[in-house]
Design an enzyme around this catalytic site. Sequence first.
Site, short mmCIF file in Angstrom:
data_model
loop_
_atom_site.label_atom_id
_atom_site.label_comp_id
_atom_site.label_asym_id
_atom_site.label_seq_id
_atom_site.Cartn_x
_atom_site.Cartn_y
_atom_site.Cartn_z
N THR A 202 0.83 -1.19 0.00
CA THR A 202 0.00 0.00 0.00
C THR A 202 0.88 1.26 0.00
O THR A 202 1.85 1.36 0.75
CB THR A 202 -0.91 0.01 1.23
OG1 THR A 202 -1.76 -1.14 1.19
CG2 THR A 202 -1.76 1.25 1.32
N ASN B 27 1.74 -9.06 11.50
CA ASN B 27 2.45 -7.82 11.22
C ASN B 27 1.64 -6.63 11.74
O ASN B 27 0.42 -6.66 11.78
CB ASN B 27 2.73 -7.67 9.71
CG ASN B 27 1.63 -6.92 8.98
OD1 ASN B 27 1.58 -5.69 9.00
ND2 ASN B 27 0.74 -7.66 8.34
N ARG B 28 2.37 -5.61 12.15
CA ARG B 28 1.76 -4.33 12.50
C ARG B 28 2.60 -3.21 11.86
O ARG B 28 2.99 -2.24 12.51
CB ARG B 28 1.65 -4.17 14.01
CG ARG B 28 2.93 -4.41 14.81
CD ARG B 28 2.74 -4.03 16.28
NE ARG B 28 3.92 -4.25 17.08
CZ ARG B 28 4.13 -5.34 17.84
NH1 ARG B 28 3.22 -6.32 17.86
NH2 ARG B 28 5.22 -5.44 18.57
N LEU B 29 2.86 -3.39 10.58
CA LEU B 29 3.74 -2.47 9.87
C LEU B 29 3.22 -1.04 9.85
O LEU B 29 3.96 -0.09 10.07
CB LEU B 29 3.97 -2.97 8.44
CG LEU B 29 4.85 -4.21 8.32
CD1 LEU B 29 4.67 -4.88 6.97
CD2 LEU B 29 6.31 -3.84 8.54
N PHE C 242 1.46 0.65 7.15
CA PHE C 242 1.61 1.36 5.87
C PHE C 242 2.97 2.07 5.77
O PHE C 242 3.06 3.24 5.36
CB PHE C 242 0.49 2.40 5.67
CG PHE C 242 -0.85 1.83 5.32
CD1 PHE C 242 -1.04 0.50 5.02
CD2 PHE C 242 -1.96 2.68 5.28
CE1 PHE C 242 -2.29 -0.01 4.69
CE2 PHE C 242 -3.22 2.20 4.95
CZ PHE C 242 -3.38 0.85 4.66
N ASN D 23 -2.20 -0.51 -4.92
CA ASN D 23 -3.00 -0.50 -3.70
C ASN D 23 -2.73 0.81 -2.96
O ASN D 23 -1.58 1.11 -2.62
CB ASN D 23 -2.60 -1.70 -2.84
CG ASN D 23 -3.44 -1.86 -1.59
OD1 ASN D 23 -3.47 -0.99 -0.74
ND2 ASN D 23 -4.08 -3.01 -1.47
N SER E 196 -6.70 -2.48 6.57
CA SER E 196 -5.55 -2.76 7.42
C SER E 196 -5.92 -2.51 8.87
O SER E 196 -6.49 -1.47 9.20
CB SER E 196 -4.37 -1.87 7.04
OG SER E 196 -3.34 -1.99 8.01
N ASN F 232 -3.78 -1.94 11.15
CA ASN F 232 -2.62 -1.30 11.76
C ASN F 232 -2.59 0.21 11.62
O ASN F 232 -1.61 0.85 12.03
CB ASN F 232 -1.34 -1.91 11.19
CG ASN F 232 -1.28 -3.41 11.42
OD1 ASN F 232 -1.58 -3.88 12.52
ND2 ASN F 232 -0.94 -4.16 10.38
N THR F 233 -3.61 0.79 11.01
CA THR F 233 -3.78 2.24 10.98
C THR F 233 -5.05 2.56 11.75
O THR F 233 -6.14 2.19 11.32
CB THR F 233 -3.90 2.76 9.53
OG1 THR F 233 -2.69 2.47 8.83
CG2 THR F 233 -4.14 4.26 9.51
N LYS G 222 -10.52 -3.41 -0.96
CA LYS G 222 -9.96 -4.49 -0.15
C LYS G 222 -10.54 -4.45 1.25
O LYS G 222 -10.48 -3.43 1.94
CB LYS G 222 -8.43 -4.40 -0.08
CG LYS G 222 -7.81 -5.63 0.59
CD LYS G 222 -6.33 -5.74 0.34
CE LYS G 222 -5.76 -7.04 0.89
NZ LYS G 222 -4.34 -7.23 0.57
N ASN H 95 -8.09 -8.98 3.79
CA ASN H 95 -6.86 -8.55 4.44
C ASN H 95 -6.58 -9.47 5.63
O ASN H 95 -7.21 -10.51 5.79
CB ASN H 95 -7.01 -7.09 4.89
CG ASN H 95 -5.70 -6.32 4.85
OD1 ASN H 95 -4.67 -6.82 5.28
ND2 ASN H 95 -5.74 -5.10 4.36
N GLY I 264 -1.64 -15.88 6.58
CA GLY I 264 -1.13 -17.22 6.37
C GLY I 264 -2.17 -18.30 6.58
O GLY I 264 -3.38 -18.05 6.54
N TYR J 96 0.62 -13.97 -0.47
CA TYR J 96 1.86 -13.32 -0.05
C TYR J 96 2.56 -14.16 1.01
O TYR J 96 3.67 -14.66 0.80
CB TYR J 96 1.60 -11.89 0.44
CG TYR J 96 2.79 -11.21 1.08
CD1 TYR J 96 4.09 -11.70 0.94
CD2 TYR J 96 2.63 -10.06 1.82
CE1 TYR J 96 5.18 -11.07 1.54
CE2 TYR J 96 3.72 -9.42 2.42
CZ TYR J 96 4.98 -9.93 2.28
OH TYR J 96 6.05 -9.30 2.87
#
Length: 366
Positions: A85, A110-112, A114, A139, A173, A175-176, A216, A245, A267, A317
Amino acid sequence: MNRLYRLARPALFRLDPERAHALSIAALKRGLMPRVNTPVDNRLRTVVAGIAFPNPLGLAAGYDKNAEVPDAALRLGFGFVEVGTVTPQPQEGNPKPRIFRLEKAHAIINRLGFNNDGHAEAFERLEARIRKAGIVGVNIGANKDSKDRVADYVEGVNRFEAVASYLTINISSPNTPGLRAFQTGSDLDRLLKAVVAARDGYAALSGGPAKPLFLKLAPDLASEQIEEIVTAVRKRRIDGLIVSNTTLSRAGVVGEPHALEAGGLSGRPLMDRSTYVLAQFRQALGPKFPLIGVGGVEDARTALRKIEAGANLVQLYTGLVYGGPELPNRILKEMVRYLDRAGLDHIAELRGSRTDEILASPPPLD
């Protein structure tokens, strides 16, 4: 290649996940991944939203966040690649560590948040490959500190429509903070109205065709939320949905190392939940609406299960992390063998064939 990856994976998995990911991007940039002999079979060709995909298997967003290696990824066998993204301004994302492997479960948390280099750099890279073959979607997301997230999405549409095969609006997501609020109610309708207007306005000014807009979504949706989304995408004529997601559920990983880390789970443990929600959308939207199934795809069996649930296309992914760069080619070859054994003229004959069966067994949420 698969044997080499199995030998190398223990060493890679001793590295921090972000370091290992950076090494894989570097290897693709330098052409260190051999080009595979991807099956070319008309039974795999799939037309979605006016785009002719050579096969239904794609690389999901999240791997190539900054559009650094879309063409190298396509050479692994993928029928299409989705970059991002991408947000208008560069952002660091959340503090490290922020990616955690759950190896026994073939999963990742994950907690990336963006993390990406912003619109300008991604656009420059995509503009440089604009005359190359291959389907590359973009994306787009909103900056965490944005005062107007709808405007961020509109900016993404305006920026990338000229260089993308399609555009994905990522509102799922976890994580935002607050992003998933766009999945329901007036916020969703306002966002979709704005991005469709931007897409159509750009197409009118440029004189070119309007690029497909996909949305998404998260797997953590209640039935009433799904009904709201269905109403909104029909009203605003969104071209397709990507389901799904990562999940906030920890079903299938309870007690595993890192299972209590904050973030989205992807996964193998996501397969049942994401496929169930995919089937819900197929039932609600009917047989013709384009759906892309993602979440837990790790082999031909799981990819075909997505199609049986109702997917036109499939993405992966996390499966690539555990299966290695030969995975897409292996899935496609196994798909072709399956079509041979089943005597099918086209993979589309499987689409939605087990929707009702999947809906009869709801998976646990947590």
